[in-house]
Scaffold this active site. Structure first.
Site, PDB file in Angstrom:
ATOM      1  N   ASP A 176       0.841  -1.201   0.000  1.00  0.00           N
ATOM      2  CA  ASP A 176       0.000   0.000   0.000  1.00  0.00           C
ATOM      3  C   ASP A 176       0.882   1.259   0.000  1.00  0.00           C
ATOM      4  OD1 ASP A 176      -2.354  -1.692   0.297  1.00  0.00           O
ATOM      5  OD2 ASP A 176      -1.571  -2.072   2.297  1.00  0.00           O
ATOM      6  N   HIS A 204      -4.682  -3.571   6.233  1.00  0.00           N
ATOM      7  CA  HIS A 204      -4.530  -3.777   4.784  1.00  0.00           C
ATOM      8  C   HIS A 204      -5.919  -4.088   4.224  1.00  0.00           C
ATOM      9  CE1 HIS A 204      -3.245  -5.026   0.876  1.00  0.00           C
ATOM     10  NE2 HIS A 204      -3.754  -6.222   1.053  1.00  0.00           N
TER      11      HIS A 204
HETATM   12  P1  NAX Z   1      -2.280 -18.142  -4.799  1.00  0.00           P
HETATM   13  O1  NAX Z   1      -3.644 -18.708  -4.658  1.00  0.00           O
HETATM   14  O2  NAX Z   1      -1.651 -18.032  -6.142  1.00  0.00           O
HETATM   15  O3  NAX Z   1      -1.262 -18.957  -3.892  1.00  0.00           O
HETATM   16  C1  NAX Z   1      -1.531 -19.298  -2.578  1.00  0.00           C
HETATM   17  C2  NAX Z   1      -0.818 -20.602  -2.306  1.00  0.00           C
HETATM   18  O4  NAX Z   1      -0.975 -20.880  -0.929  1.00  0.00           O
HETATM   19  C3  NAX Z   1      -1.384 -21.779  -3.092  1.00  0.00           C
HETATM   20  O5  NAX Z   1      -0.340 -22.436  -3.788  1.00  0.00           O
HETATM   21  C4  NAX Z   1      -2.004 -22.662  -2.012  1.00  0.00           C
HETATM   22  O6  NAX Z   1      -1.903 -24.051  -2.322  1.00  0.00           O
HETATM   23  C5  NAX Z   1      -1.165 -22.274  -0.803  1.00  0.00           C
HETATM   24  N1  NAX Z   1      -1.805 -22.502   0.487  1.00  0.00           N
HETATM   25  C6  NAX Z   1      -3.115 -22.408   0.830  1.00  0.00           C
HETATM   26  N2  NAX Z   1      -3.291 -22.742   2.116  1.00  0.00           N
HETATM   27  C7  NAX Z   1      -2.071 -23.024   2.608  1.00  0.00           C
HETATM   28  C8  NAX Z   1      -1.606 -23.463   3.874  1.00  0.00           C
HETATM   29  N3  NAX Z   1      -2.447 -23.685   4.889  1.00  0.00           N
HETATM   30  N4  NAX Z   1      -0.280 -23.673   4.028  1.00  0.00           N
HETATM   31  C9  NAX Z   1       0.581 -23.509   3.017  1.00  0.00           C
HETATM   32  N5  NAX Z   1       0.192 -23.118   1.782  1.00  0.00           N
HETATM   33  C10 NAX Z   1      -1.119 -22.877   1.582  1.00  0.00           C
HETATM   34  O7  NAX Z   1      -2.331 -16.716  -4.068  1.00  0.00           O
HETATM   35  P2  NAX Z   1      -1.262 -15.524  -4.148  1.00  0.00           P
HETATM   36  O8  NAX Z   1      -1.597 -14.647  -5.288  1.00  0.00           O
HETATM   37  O9  NAX Z   1       0.102 -16.067  -4.042  1.00  0.00           O
HETATM   38  O10 NAX Z   1      -1.666 -14.724  -2.814  1.00  0.00           O
HETATM   39  C11 NAX Z   1      -1.409 -15.265  -1.532  1.00  0.00           C
HETATM   40  C12 NAX Z   1      -2.058 -14.427  -0.454  1.00  0.00           C
HETATM   41  O11 NAX Z   1      -1.576 -13.090  -0.475  1.00  0.00           O
HETATM   42  C13 NAX Z   1      -3.594 -14.317  -0.590  1.00  0.00           C
HETATM   43  O12 NAX Z   1      -4.174 -14.480   0.692  1.00  0.00           O
HETATM   44  C14 NAX Z   1      -3.770 -12.868  -1.024  1.00  0.00           C
HETATM   45  O13 NAX Z   1      -5.031 -12.353  -0.657  1.00  0.00           O
HETATM   46  C15 NAX Z   1      -2.643 -12.183  -0.291  1.00  0.00           C
HETATM   47  N6  NAX Z   1      -2.235 -10.851  -0.758  1.00  0.00           N
HETATM   48  C16 NAX Z   1      -1.839  -9.961   0.172  1.00  0.00           C
HETATM   49  C17 NAX Z   1      -1.402  -8.700  -0.173  1.00  0.00           C
HETATM   50  C18 NAX Z   1      -0.951  -7.725   0.876  1.00  0.00           C
HETATM   51  O14 NAX Z   1      -0.633  -6.585   0.516  1.00  0.00           O
HETATM   52  N7  NAX Z   1      -0.895  -8.072   2.153  1.00  0.00           N
HETATM   53  C19 NAX Z   1      -1.413  -8.246  -1.583  1.00  0.00           C
HETATM   54  C20 NAX Z   1      -1.430  -9.364  -2.559  1.00  0.00           C
HETATM   55  C21 NAX Z   1      -2.305 -10.530  -2.180  1.00  0.00           C
HETATM   56  O15 NAX Z   1      -3.641 -10.201  -2.469  1.00  0.00           O
END
Ligand code: NAX
Length: 342
Positions: A176, A204
């Site tokens: 952000d 966030h």
């Molecule tokens: P993806 O869906 O591409 O990847 C997430 C990965 O996490 C998947 O490979 C899944 O198998 C794995 N996963 C799910 N549960 C798990 C667990 N219990 N233990 C280990 N691995 C697990 O998502 P991606 O684009 O990489 O985003 C990941 C996270 O970042 C999401 O929650 C998203 O909302 C968050 N974000 C946070 C941001 C921030 O500024 N704080 C911005 C970007 C993003 O939106």
């Protein structure tokens, strides 16, 4: 090989562990953010160009095959700093002796979910991971939570990890902040490198407040460079809703920029922020009237591996109203996960 890290460990690469090697754990490592993040860590962008690392990568069982592919590509990149790679679906293996942890993995929000559904759906992940951090991570571990809702997920992990001091659990609002810098750079025509000390208060989420009052643009006060209507209107709105705009434009949520922000956050924490003010969400110790324990984004400086909240900044009525809005939202989130805060 770095030794026997458990039966769920599916892969190692290369050499023996040398002196000074650090262990860096990344969850959700086969996801979109992980794919961008791992290469930046491996190339030395985060922990320094001389700092060898062991990567300890966590996925859920359904993600293990993709993770194996990621590991193969990391091997094929032949990074000199990567001494070993561990891939696992067991948090106790991934976090074993970890010096730094990126909590990225969590369930993304689907169309039919509102924010409170997401809080409840993802909370339990951070109970288990908090307990695993407590059980096996280094006592000096630095944790950044990226997976959403990241402030409250960090709160849950912290609550479930009593051995580790609260200040070592943070959540990411650096994306952000970087978005705010990007908007100021575009409007003023000044490069991002000359824009300093704009930072984020709160959650966030759309409620966040990118505070421009102490920011400088090429040495001038941002409040002299930009008019107030823009700062309190379009600027604030664009930064708060940027995530959604990216999804509409790209058809997928921010990934490379999120990974880059996670690198910025951890790099500054690890190596120092050079006197710059940066945004980090961490458990409040009552700063600026924020209730104790709420994971809230504050203006921070980092030095000697520690985060210091910048205290005593004047708060005007607009800033106070935004801070209050964020407190209210985070209290509501905390209430929704009260059963997970042991
Ligand atoms: P993806 O869906 O591409 O990847 C997430 C990965 O996490 C998947 O490979 C899944 O198998 C794995 N996963 C799910 N549960 C798990 C667990 N219990 N233990 C280990 N691995 C697990 O998502 P991606 O684009 O990489 O985003 C990941 C996270 O970042 C999401 O929650 C998203 O909302 C968050 N974000 C946070 C941001 C921030 O500024 N704080 C911005 C970007 C993003 O939106």
């Amino acid at each position: 090989m770095s030794g026997d890290l458990g039966e769920n460990d599916i892969g190692h690469t290369s050499e023996s562990e040398g002196i000074g090697v650090i262990r860096v754990a990344v969850t959700g490592a086969a996801g979109n953010i992980g794919y961008a993040l791992l290469w930046r860590i491996a190339s030395g962008d985060c922990f320094g160009k001389e700092q060898p690392v062991i990567l300890q990568l966590l996925e859920i069982p359904q993600g293990m095959q993709r993770l194996q592919g990621v590991m193969m590509e990391l091997m094929d990149s032949a990074f000199p700093l990567v001494h070993d790679i561990v891939c696992t679906d067991d948090a106790n293996v991934a976090f074993k002796d970890a010096d730094a942890i990126f909590l990225v993995g969590s369930r993304p929000r689907s169309k039919d979910m509102d924010r409170s559904d997401l809080v409840v759906a993802n909370g339990p992940i951070f109970v288990g991971q908090g307990k695993a951090i407590d059980a096996v991570a280094s006592e000096d571990v630095k944790v950044i939570t990226v997976g959403n809702p990241c402030n409250t997920n960090a709160l849950i992990a912290n609550a479930n990890s009593p051995r580790i001091p609260s200040r070592q659990f943070t959540a990411m609002t650096r994306l952000d902040q970087n978005r705010a810098i990007g908007q100021m750079a575009e409007r003023s025509g000044v490069s991002a490198s000359k824009i300093h000390d704009v930072f984020i208060w709160g959650n966030h989420a759309n409620t966040m407040y990118p505070d421009p009052r102490f920011a400088t643009v090429d040495g001038r006060k941002a409040t002299d460079v930009f008019d107030l209507d823009w700062l309190e209107g379009e600027f604030l709105d664009t930064v708060a809703k940027r995530g959604k705009s990216i999804i509409i434009a790209r058809g997928a949520s921010s990934a490379a920029s999120a990974a880059s922000a996670a690198i910025d956050h951890m790099r500054d924490w690890w190596q120092g922020s050079d006197g710059r003010i940066v945004s980090m969400a961490l458990p409040s110790e009552g700063w600026y009237g924020v209730p104790e324990g709420l994971v809230f984004s504050f203006p921070c400086r980092c030095e000697n591996g520690e985060i210091k909240v910048v205290e005593g900044l004047p708060i005007d009525s607009f800033a106070q109203s935004k801070i209050d809005e964020n407190i209210a939202e985070l209290m509501e989130e905390r209430e929704a996960v009260a059963g997970l805060l042991y």
